[in-house]
Scaffold this motif. Sequence first.
Motif, PDB file in Angstrom:
ATOM      1  N   PRO A 131      10.638  34.210  29.264  1.00  0.00           N
ATOM      2  CA  PRO A 131       9.921  33.028  29.472  1.00  0.00           C
ATOM      3  C   PRO A 131      10.364  31.670  29.884  1.00  0.00           C
ATOM      4  O   PRO A 131       9.112  31.321  30.798  1.00  0.00           O
ATOM      5  CB  PRO A 131      10.246  32.781  28.227  1.00  0.00           C
ATOM      6  N   ASP A 132      11.092  32.179  30.639  1.00  0.00           N
ATOM      7  CA  ASP A 132      11.628  30.380  31.989  1.00  0.00           C
ATOM      8  C   ASP A 132      12.294  31.553  33.220  1.00  0.00           C
ATOM      9  O   ASP A 132      13.382  30.922  33.662  1.00  0.00           O
ATOM     10  CB  ASP A 132      12.178  29.479  31.269  1.00  0.00           C
ATOM     11  N   ALA A 133      11.412  31.956  33.957  1.00  0.00           N
ATOM     12  CA  ALA A 133      12.233  32.893  35.195  1.00  0.00           C
ATOM     13  C   ALA A 133      11.290  32.622  36.283  1.00  0.00           C
ATOM     14  O   ALA A 133      10.414  31.947  36.691  1.00  0.00           O
ATOM     15  CB  ALA A 133      12.155  33.996  34.480  1.00  0.00           C
ATOM     16  N   LYS A 134      12.838  32.385  37.305  1.00  0.00           N
ATOM     17  CA  LYS A 134      12.445  32.022  38.996  1.00  0.00           C
ATOM     18  C   LYS A 134      12.717  33.605  39.501  1.00  0.00           C
ATOM     19  O   LYS A 134      13.971  34.051  39.641  1.00  0.00           O
ATOM     20  CB  LYS A 134      13.233  30.810  39.524  1.00  0.00           C
ATOM     21  N   TYR A 135      11.966  34.157  40.376  1.00  0.00           N
ATOM     22  CA  TYR A 135      12.121  35.081  41.147  1.00  0.00           C
ATOM     23  C   TYR A 135      12.214  34.694  42.319  1.00  0.00           C
ATOM     24  O   TYR A 135      11.396  34.158  43.225  1.00  0.00           O
ATOM     25  CB  TYR A 135      10.763  36.137  40.797  1.00  0.00           C
ATOM     26  N   VAL A 136      13.755  35.304  43.371  1.00  0.00           N
ATOM     27  CA  VAL A 136      13.879  35.266  44.453  1.00  0.00           C
ATOM     28  C   VAL A 136      14.534  36.557  45.077  1.00  0.00           C
ATOM     29  O   VAL A 136      14.595  37.707  44.706  1.00  0.00           O
ATOM     30  CB  VAL A 136      14.990  34.215  44.572  1.00  0.00           C
ATOM     31  N   GLU A 137      12.816  36.651  45.962  1.00  0.00           N
ATOM     32  CA  GLU A 137      13.373  38.183  46.915  1.00  0.00           C
ATOM     33  C   GLU A 137      14.322  37.746  48.149  1.00  0.00           C
ATOM     34  O   GLU A 137      13.914  36.126  49.126  1.00  0.00           O
ATOM     35  CB  GLU A 137      11.948  38.768  47.199  1.00  0.00           C
ATOM     36  N   ILE A 138      15.710  38.836  48.686  1.00  0.00           N
ATOM     37  CA  ILE A 138      16.313  38.517  49.727  1.00  0.00           C
ATOM     38  C   ILE A 138      16.494  39.710  50.021  1.00  0.00           C
ATOM     39  O   ILE A 138      15.831  40.458  50.085  1.00  0.00           O
ATOM     40  CB  ILE A 138      17.238  37.724  49.165  1.00  0.00           C
ATOM     41  N   PRO A 139      16.947  39.353  51.515  1.00  0.00           N
ATOM     42  CA  PRO A 139      17.142  40.754  52.729  1.00  0.00           C
ATOM     43  C   PRO A 139      17.100  41.668  51.813  1.00  0.00           C
ATOM     44  O   PRO A 139      18.664  41.485  50.387  1.00  0.00           O
ATOM     45  CB  PRO A 139      17.489  40.553  53.568  1.00  0.00           C
ATOM     46  N   GLY A 140      17.535  43.123  52.285  1.00  0.00           N
ATOM     47  CA  GLY A 140      18.532  44.023  51.867  1.00  0.00           C
ATOM     48  C   GLY A 140      17.750  44.518  50.647  1.00  0.00           C
ATOM     49  O   GLY A 140      16.865  44.615  49.687  1.00  0.00           O
ATOM     50  N   ASN A 141      18.367  46.341  50.436  1.00  0.00           N
ATOM     51  CA  ASN A 141      18.664  46.793  49.677  1.00  0.00           C
ATOM     52  C   ASN A 141      19.466  47.123  47.945  1.00  0.00           C
ATOM     53  O   ASN A 141      20.308  45.909  48.415  1.00  0.00           O
ATOM     54  CB  ASN A 141      18.613  48.421  50.205  1.00  0.00           C
ATOM     55  N   HIS A 142      19.311  47.679  47.225  1.00  0.00           N
ATOM     56  CA  HIS A 142      20.339  47.553  46.102  1.00  0.00           C
ATOM     57  C   HIS A 142      22.129  47.609  46.951  1.00  0.00           C
ATOM     58  O   HIS A 142      22.672  46.723  46.496  1.00  0.00           O
ATOM     59  CB  HIS A 142      20.655  49.094  45.451  1.00  0.00           C
ATOM     60  N   MET A 143      22.441  48.153  48.016  1.00  0.00           N
ATOM     61  CA  MET A 143      23.671  48.495  48.411  1.00  0.00           C
ATOM     62  C   MET A 143      23.784  47.545  49.137  1.00  0.00           C
ATOM     63  O   MET A 143      25.102  46.617  49.519  1.00  0.00           O
ATOM     64  CB  MET A 143      24.118  49.774  49.253  1.00  0.00           C
ATOM     65  N   SER A 144      23.329  46.432  50.516  1.00  0.00           N
ATOM     66  CA  SER A 144      23.505  45.782  51.018  1.00  0.00           C
ATOM     67  C   SER A 144      23.126  44.515  50.749  1.00  0.00           C
ATOM     68  O   SER A 144      23.214  43.231  51.473  1.00  0.00           O
ATOM     69  CB  SER A 144      22.557  45.949  52.615  1.00  0.00           C
ATOM     70  N   ALA A 145      21.989  44.215  50.021  1.00  0.00           N
ATOM     71  CA  ALA A 145      22.066  43.023  49.309  1.00  0.00           C
ATOM     72  C   ALA A 145      22.739  41.801  48.831  1.00  0.00           C
ATOM     73  O   ALA A 145      23.117  40.498  49.230  1.00  0.00           O
ATOM     74  CB  ALA A 145      21.049  42.850  48.297  1.00  0.00           C
ATOM     75  N   VAL A 146      23.810  42.264  48.555  1.00  0.00           N
ATOM     76  CA  VAL A 146      25.439  42.322  47.934  1.00  0.00           C
ATOM     77  C   VAL A 146      26.315  41.737  49.811  1.00  0.00           C
ATOM     78  O   VAL A 146      27.367  40.648  49.018  1.00  0.00           O
ATOM     79  CB  VAL A 146      26.225  43.264  47.689  1.00  0.00           C
TER      80      VAL A 146
END
Length: 251
Positions: A221-236
């Motif tokens: 209901p109240d979410a902000k979506y943010v995309e960052i570089p990387g895949n599942h392993m590298s985004a961290v």
Amino acid sequence: MPPSETRFFDSFDGVRLAWREMGEGRPVVLIHGYFSDAQTNWIRYGQAAAIAASGFRVIMPDLRAHGESAKPHEIGAYPPDALTKDGHALIAHLGLTDYDLGGYSLGARTTSRMLATGATPRRIVFAGMGLDGLTSAERRADHFRNILNNLGKHQRGSAEWMAEAFLKTTGGDPIALLNVIDTFVSTPVEVVSGFAWPALCVNGVDDHDNGSAAALANALPDAKYVEIPGNHMSAVTKPELGRAIAGFLAA
């Protein structure tokens, strides 16, 4: 601002669990992903430091069978929602009443299960997680069972081989981690759509491991979506992850 020394407490069933902290201020509990630990997910690449620098007390447990927490081999130590109950036990142990809650991948799923079973944070963070990863917890279970049951046999460069390589860096216990899969519980979409807390959904642009993070944001209901570089392993490993979480929590 170094992290605290590892601290320990006994969870709901007596299993000894570890957690670390960094910073001072409003508490935020952040839960790491499968095969990982607090050190790898939050501390090593500066995510916790970025969040702590924004005025937060960052509390980072090691899930059971991960990191410095106990790694029992008995099947009885892994009932459904065990990780959820561990999360509630940590919050009770620390006496937290006004806090934020989030996680990466399995940590995000654990967050959803905690919300579905009574957790009352002020804000929530779902990182490295899509809608399917919450509503269909078993969708990648066979993938992980294959990895853990066939160590040393995966084709070099494959997703399974890379996951095994990551497992080696974190010193994971294959038997305990295999048992963790039995704790996974899905959260129905109608329950997810009732999570009315202000939410951040942050995901690597090339990360599709847990379905669509945009769809998860749309379902909330109240979410902000943010995309960052990387895949599942590298985004961290990307500083954008810590900055996104810090910015959301501090807003």
